[in-house]
Design an enzyme around this catalytic site. Structure first.
Site, mmCIF file in Angstrom:
data_model
loop_
_atom_site.group_PDB
_atom_site.id
_atom_site.type_symbol
_atom_site.label_atom_id
_atom_site.label_comp_id
_atom_site.label_asym_id
_atom_site.label_seq_id
_atom_site.Cartn_x
_atom_site.Cartn_y
_atom_site.Cartn_z
ATOM 1 N N ARG A 50 16.116 -12.297 -24.212
ATOM 2 C CA ARG A 50 17.066 -12.782 -25.210
ATOM 3 C C ARG A 50 17.792 -14.038 -24.741
ATOM 4 N NH1 ARG A 50 19.549 -6.940 -27.210
ATOM 5 N NH2 ARG A 50 17.851 -6.480 -28.643
ATOM 6 N N GLU A 62 7.733 -7.976 -26.681
ATOM 7 C CA GLU A 62 7.290 -7.048 -27.730
ATOM 8 C C GLU A 62 6.054 -6.273 -27.286
ATOM 9 O OE1 GLU A 62 8.757 -6.058 -30.370
ATOM 10 O OE2 GLU A 62 10.434 -7.426 -30.144
ATOM 11 N N GLN A 67 5.280 1.378 -26.282
ATOM 12 C CA GLN A 67 5.041 2.587 -25.471
ATOM 13 C C GLN A 67 5.833 2.612 -24.168
ATOM 14 O OE1 GLN A 67 2.899 4.607 -26.968
ATOM 15 N NE2 GLN A 67 1.667 3.240 -28.208
ATOM 16 N N THR A 68 6.716 1.635 -23.928
ATOM 17 C CA THR A 68 7.404 1.580 -22.632
ATOM 18 C C THR A 68 8.899 1.328 -22.829
ATOM 19 O OG1 THR A 68 5.370 0.529 -21.845
ATOM 20 C CG2 THR A 68 7.198 0.581 -20.310
ATOM 21 N N LEU A 105 2.274 -0.344 -15.675
ATOM 22 C CA LEU A 105 2.837 -0.301 -17.039
ATOM 23 C C LEU A 105 1.971 0.530 -17.974
ATOM 24 C CD1 LEU A 105 4.136 -3.723 -18.454
ATOM 25 C CD2 LEU A 105 5.362 -1.595 -18.225
ATOM 26 N N TYR A 107 -1.517 1.350 -20.489
ATOM 27 C CA TYR A 107 -2.051 0.751 -21.727
ATOM 28 C C TYR A 107 -2.504 -0.686 -21.457
ATOM 29 C CZ TYR A 107 0.227 4.800 -23.785
ATOM 30 O OH TYR A 107 0.626 6.069 -24.085
ATOM 31 N N CYS A 217 20.705 6.139 -32.827
ATOM 32 C CA CYS A 217 19.994 7.104 -33.677
ATOM 33 C C CYS A 217 18.769 7.617 -32.910
ATOM 34 C CB CYS A 217 19.591 6.442 -34.991
ATOM 35 S SG CYS A 217 19.117 7.632 -36.247
ATOM 36 N N CYS A 227 28.060 5.712 -34.698
ATOM 37 C CA CYS A 227 27.082 4.928 -35.449
ATOM 38 C C CYS A 227 27.791 4.100 -36.521
ATOM 39 C CB CYS A 227 26.062 5.865 -36.115
ATOM 40 S SG CYS A 227 24.878 4.964 -37.123
#
Ligand code: SF4
Length: 382
Positions: A50, A62, A67-68, A105, A107, A217, A227
């Site tokens: 970021r 991304e 999955q991580t 990692l 995959y 959430c 929230c």
């Protein structure tokens, strides 16, 4: 399944019978955008991808985040971007170096796809990440969700996203009383994800949605008290947060037994690069075979015969493995019996296996359980 409420169905409910609430009003949408914006301005996490809006860094994050967990990805992301600061440098790298940086990692198809996509971008787009949805979705490994995330975050384009966290969040916010992965519900959630987008700063908005989904959430015990969307949430109003989303088919796990044997002599090892038809394609591995049961005594003869057949060594394995590793690959739950075998004299000549030194193993991309077993062997054992 959650009970349906007794209010008269609106026209939207007639079209979408799985909704436990009326289709939200325009005021509801406005409030959601406003609450989300304020919450993200204060709670946005400081993450390395970021720091700027470089599409390459956003793309990498991304891909790694599929999955991580974020906490795992940060170190991998920093190592990867310091070795390959640009798409061109990634494109020019050998696959083994890319897989080495991905080691652990999992995959690995993600890394291979990313490498292939980098080569396309380097040759067809002059190294610049494309900013057109069709071109982005044509790249290997990039689907509708990733393309929407990259284009909205990097270029502020108005594209929706829908992934695990937002599937769950939207199912609760809207009171989706059906499996959110079923086609009609999925289509509806994509429509909702488009309708809810603000006109500007869609990247921040999409990130805020994902962040609320992952941090507040949560799948179990959503923190509704903190929230910012609590007053807008159907599941919260009905007190059915823990019942949504409705789970679809449960994965049926299959047990599988394997054996791993490190054959070594004076800090040299027999290892091979796994082929494109195998699991962990492109990674290096030691001798590994499927076995018939958890019974190590029964499996010993099979493993010894395969060692003789594939490597040409005749050895007698110890009664018990040195270590047993339990791990999962897709739907398989694997029990891996690990052995270490020291060879006297020169290493056998094998067509399938190469002799590699300990130093070479440090830099080669190695299967994670092979690395795990290797690292727990005392030095004198190698
Ligand atoms: S109120 Fe609770 S269930 Fe609803 S979106 Fe917020 S955390 Fe999720």
């Amino acid at each position: 399944m959650a009970k349906t409420n007794s209010r008269a169905p609106s026209s939207r409910q007639q079209t979408y019978p799985f909704l436990l609430r009326q289709e939200p009003s325009s005021k509801w949408y406005q409030q959601l955008r406003s609450h989300l914006k304020k919450w993200f301005a204060v709670n946005k996490r400081d993450l390395p991808w970021r720091k700027n809006r470089d599409p390459y860094r956003i793309w990498l994050s991304e891909v790694m985040l599929q999955q991580t967990q974020v906490v795992t990805v940060v170190d991998y992301f920093n190592r990867f971007t310091s070795q390959f600061p640009t798409i061109q440098q990634l494109a020019a790298a050998p696959e083994e170096t890319v897989l080495s940086l991905w080691e652990g990692l999992g995959y690995y198809r993600r890394a291979r796809n990313m490498h292939a996509a980098a080569k396309i971008i380097a040759t067809q787009f002059d190294g610049q990440f494309p900013n057109n949805l069709k071109e982005v979705m044509a790249l290997p490994g990039i689907g509708r969700y990733s393309a929407g995330a990259i284009l909205s975050i990097a270029f502020d384009q108005r594209h929706p996203i829908l992934e695990g966290n937002t599937f769950r969040l939207h199912s609760r916010l809207l009171g989706v009383n059906a499996d959110p992965r079923s086609k009609p519900v999925e289509n509806y959630l994509w429509e909702f994800s488009t309708r809810v987008l603000p006109q500007r700063r869609t990247g921040d908005f999409n990130q805020a949605l994902m962040e609320i989904g992952s941090e507040i959430c949560k799948p179990k015990k959503p923190d509704c008290q903190h929230c910012p969307l609590a007053k807008l949430c159907a599941a919260n109003a009905l007190g059915i947060q823990s019942e949504l989303p409705i789970s679809g088919k449960k994965t049926i796990y299959e047990p599988r037994n394997q054996a791993l044997v490190i054959v070594h002599s004076h800090k040299q090892f027999l290892a091979r690069k796994r082929t494109s038809e195998e699991w962990w394609s492109g990674l290096w591995d030691f001798f590994r075979i499927d076995t018939s049961s958890e019974n190590d005594a029964t499996n010993r003869r099979t493993i010894e015969a395969e060692l003789q057949e594939q490597i040409g060594i005749s050895i007698s394995l110890p009664e018990k493995p040195t270590k047993v590793i339990r791990h999962g690959v897709t739907k398989y739950r694997i029990r891996l019996a690990c052995y270490s075998v020291a060879v006297d004299g020169p290493m056998p000549n094998s067509k399938k296996y190469s002799v590699v030194t300990q130093n070479e193993l440090e830099t080669l991309p190695l299967n994670i359980t092979a690395r795990q077993f290797l690292s727990c062997l005392p030095d004198q054992d190698c």
